[in-house]
Design a protein around this motif. Structure first.
Motif, short mmCIF file in Angstrom:
data_model
loop_
_atom_site.label_atom_id
_atom_site.label_comp_id
_atom_site.label_asym_id
_atom_site.label_seq_id
_atom_site.Cartn_x
_atom_site.Cartn_y
_atom_site.Cartn_z
N HIS A 63 0.86 -1.20 0.00
CA HIS A 63 0.00 0.00 0.00
C HIS A 63 0.89 1.24 0.00
O HIS A 63 2.11 1.15 0.09
N ALA A 87 -4.87 7.62 -0.96
CA ALA A 87 -4.39 6.56 -1.87
C ALA A 87 -5.52 5.58 -2.18
O ALA A 87 -5.50 4.91 -3.21
N SER A 133 -11.74 -4.44 4.03
CA SER A 133 -11.05 -4.37 2.75
C SER A 133 -11.65 -5.32 1.71
O SER A 133 -12.34 -6.28 2.04
N ASP A 134 -11.36 -5.02 0.45
CA ASP A 134 -11.80 -5.88 -0.65
C ASP A 134 -10.88 -7.10 -0.76
O ASP A 134 -9.71 -7.05 -0.38
N ILE A 142 -5.03 -7.14 -3.86
CA ILE A 142 -5.18 -6.07 -2.87
C ILE A 142 -4.20 -6.29 -1.72
O ILE A 142 -4.00 -7.42 -1.28
N LYS A 190 -2.79 -6.12 -9.42
CA LYS A 190 -2.16 -6.96 -8.40
C LYS A 190 -3.22 -7.32 -7.34
O LYS A 190 -4.25 -6.64 -7.25
N LYS A 204 -0.69 -2.74 -12.14
CA LYS A 204 0.78 -2.77 -12.24
C LYS A 204 1.26 -3.05 -13.65
O LYS A 204 2.46 -3.04 -13.91
N THR A 213 -4.25 -5.13 1.53
CA THR A 213 -4.72 -5.30 2.92
C THR A 213 -5.20 -6.73 3.09
O THR A 213 -6.18 -7.14 2.47
N ALA A 227 -3.47 -0.07 -7.81
CA ALA A 227 -3.25 -1.53 -7.86
C ALA A 227 -3.05 -2.07 -9.28
O ALA A 227 -2.81 -3.27 -9.43
C1 LIG Z 1 -11.55 -0.86 -7.21
C2 LIG Z 1 -10.39 -0.94 -6.26
C3 LIG Z 1 -10.63 -1.21 -4.93
C4 LIG Z 1 -9.57 -1.33 -4.03
N1 LIG Z 1 -9.85 -1.66 -2.74
C5 LIG Z 1 -8.81 -1.84 -1.87
C6 LIG Z 1 -9.05 -2.27 -0.53
O1 LIG Z 1 -10.20 -2.50 -0.12
N2 LIG Z 1 -7.98 -2.42 0.29
C7 LIG Z 1 -6.69 -2.19 -0.14
O2 LIG Z 1 -5.77 -2.35 0.61
N3 LIG Z 1 -6.44 -1.78 -1.40
C8 LIG Z 1 -7.46 -1.61 -2.28
N4 LIG Z 1 -7.19 -1.19 -3.56
C9 LIG Z 1 -5.81 -0.96 -3.99
C10 LIG Z 1 -5.15 0.21 -3.31
O3 LIG Z 1 -5.89 1.39 -3.47
C11 LIG Z 1 -3.73 0.38 -3.86
O4 LIG Z 1 -3.05 -0.83 -3.80
C12 LIG Z 1 -2.96 1.41 -3.08
O5 LIG Z 1 -3.53 2.69 -3.30
C13 LIG Z 1 -1.46 1.48 -3.43
O6 LIG Z 1 -1.28 1.80 -4.77
P1 LIG Z 1 -0.57 0.80 -5.79
O7 LIG Z 1 -1.09 -0.57 -5.51
O8 LIG Z 1 -1.04 1.29 -7.15
O9 LIG Z 1 0.89 0.91 -5.61
C14 LIG Z 1 -8.25 -1.11 -4.49
C15 LIG Z 1 -8.01 -0.82 -5.83
C16 LIG Z 1 -9.06 -0.75 -6.73
C17 LIG Z 1 -8.78 -0.47 -8.17
#
Ligand SMILES: Cc1cc2nc3c(=O)[nH]c(=O)nc-3n(C[C@H](O)[C@H](O)[C@H](O)COP(=O)(O)O)c2cc1C
Length: 390
Positions: free
Chosen positions: A111, A132, A340-341, A315, A313, A255, A317, A253
């Motif tokens: 994250h 973020a 979290s998702d 998630i 990638k 990548k 969390t 997320a």
């Molecule tokens: C639709 C969607 C939902 C997301 N939900 C979560 C979540 O519930 N928990 C989490 O840790 N990351 C979630 N993410 C991913 C994080 O926002 C993301 O991993 C984080 O901002 C770090 O950025 P990066 O992975 O692009 O480096 C989600 C991403 C998307 C596209």
């Protein structure tokens, strides 16, 4: 120049988006915008937050009497969860506010927590994860719905489908009609056009639920009805493939990105990869043997469907948290867990549609311009005549 910005924290009052540069006269339906927001919230594997939120766009500027008026459009999407966070994230500090904060001191690997905290010099990651968070993408999807409204006036549609969840992959070719039909479904499981493959995808998500894990995947965005000639080979930053790649990888997320069948192409010989060129004399138009290039050659649309894939990638969390370090004590600690998702690939597709629609709308307006839709249409029709007579 069509440009947009978003603001808002995940648990703040609301998300805000502004969009500048749309011509006047584009019909806008709030129902269509809200349908897109609903689609972003769907999919098997979403967390508890999506049960709290029921996103609705409030357009507060730039649209009157169901049409754009050429002024900046401003959109608000309220966070229902804000009522639970008014004391934790107040705009103004009050006495005792310190005790009501919800600090995150155990950064989650993957994250933005640690990198953001170091960069902004916060000794816990709350403000970083608030921004973020992909909650921000609700604002992008609302903006994308307006971009889709412009493109729709010229017969261009943008939809998506899911190609892979974890190791389960759709291996067959997909027709445009199947993808368009997916977008009309009243319920969304995993956004795959093939029911059997979708069932196997669901089993992967179930396994992640069982084991406290998460799972990623691949979505594909398809833009249909795109004219040849958007983007340009002439300069690096005009190439539409590069601009689409940036837009897709800007998503939380995501990548990796593929334009057309890029990975397959990289593993094949050229004779199997390029889309052969043919000419239909009766219809007086060029046709192609396949569309492995994803509708883009030299950074220019070639008249075939534009195909862009996003590689999400898993998630970061995890209910079964990974090793981390406490920012205060510097002792080893398990990473923080916040509702979290588990899998967000179908939602990724919907957000990807928005990003592709915005970039295509930008390229479209760069080429055809126009302060009013009628002017854009005249320019577009003139160009279509030129292409017909080519
Ligand atoms: C639709 C969607 C939902 C997301 N939900 C979560 C979540 O519930 N928990 C989490 O840790 N990351 C979630 N993410 C991913 C994080 O926002 C993301 O991993 C984080 O901002 C770090 O950025 P990066 O992975 O692009 O480096 C989600 C991403 C998307 C596209």
């Amino acid at each position: 120049m069509l440009r947009f910005e978003t603001a808002g924290e995940s648990h703040g009052e609301c998300l805000v988006a502004t969009l500048t540069g749309l011509p006047a006269g584009i019909p806008i339906s709030l129902e269509a915008v809200n349908r897109e927001l609903w689609r972003r919230q769907q999919g098997y594997g979403r967390g508890g937050r999506m049960k709290i939120e029921s996103d609705r766009a409030e357009i507060v500027a730039g649209v009157r009497h169901s049409h754009t008026i050429g002024s900046p459009v401003a959109i608000i999407i309220r966070n229902n969860d804000w009522k639970n966070w008014t004391e934790a994230l107040p705009v103004e500090d009050a006495d005792g506010a310190e005790d009501k904060r919800k600090p995150v001191t155990r950064p989650r690997p993957g994250h933005a927590d640690l990198a953001g905290a170091i960069k902004y010099n916060f000794h816990e990651a709350r403000y970083i994860l608030e921004r973020a968070s992909a909650r921000e993408t609700a604002a992008r999807v609302a903006v994308g719905a307006l971009a889709k409204a412009l493109l729709g006036e010229f017969g261009i549609s943008v939809w998506s489908h899911v190609i892979a969840v974890g190791g389960v992959r759709l291996e067959r070719a997909v027709e445009w009609d199947e993808i368009a039909a997916l977008s009309r479904r009243p319920e969304v499981l995993l956004g795959c056009v093939d029911a059997d493959v979708e069932t196997r995808m669901k089993e992967v998500v179930d396994e992640a639920y069982r084991t406290g894990d998460t799972v990623g995947g691949v979505f594909e965005v398809v833009a249909h009805g795109v004219p040849p000639g958007l983007g340009s080979h002439a300069t690096w930053d005009a190439r539409l493939d590069g601009r689409l790649a940036q837009a897709i990888v800007s998503m939380q997320a995501v990548k990796g990105v593929e334009v057309g069948c890029a990975a397959e192409g990289a593993a094949s010989f050229g004779s199997h990869v390029q889309d052969t060129i043919h000419y239909d004399r009766e219809a007086r138009r060029f046709t192609r043997g396949a569309n492995r290039a994803g509708g883009l050659e030299g950074g220019i649309t070639n008249g075939q469907d534009v195909l862009v894939r996003g590689l999400l990638k898993p998630i970061s969390t995890l209910r079964r948290p990974l090793e981390s370090v406490d920012l205060v004590t510097r002792e080893p600690a398990l990473a923080a867990y916040e509702r979290s998702d588990v899998c967000v690939v179908p939602a990724g597709g919907v957000i990807g549609e928005a990003m592709v629609a915005i970039v295509l709308a930008q390229a479209f307006l760069e080429k055809f311009g126009g302060d009013a839709l009628e002017e854009t249409r005249r320019n577009y029709d003139g160009y279509c005549l030129q292409v017909q007579n080519f």
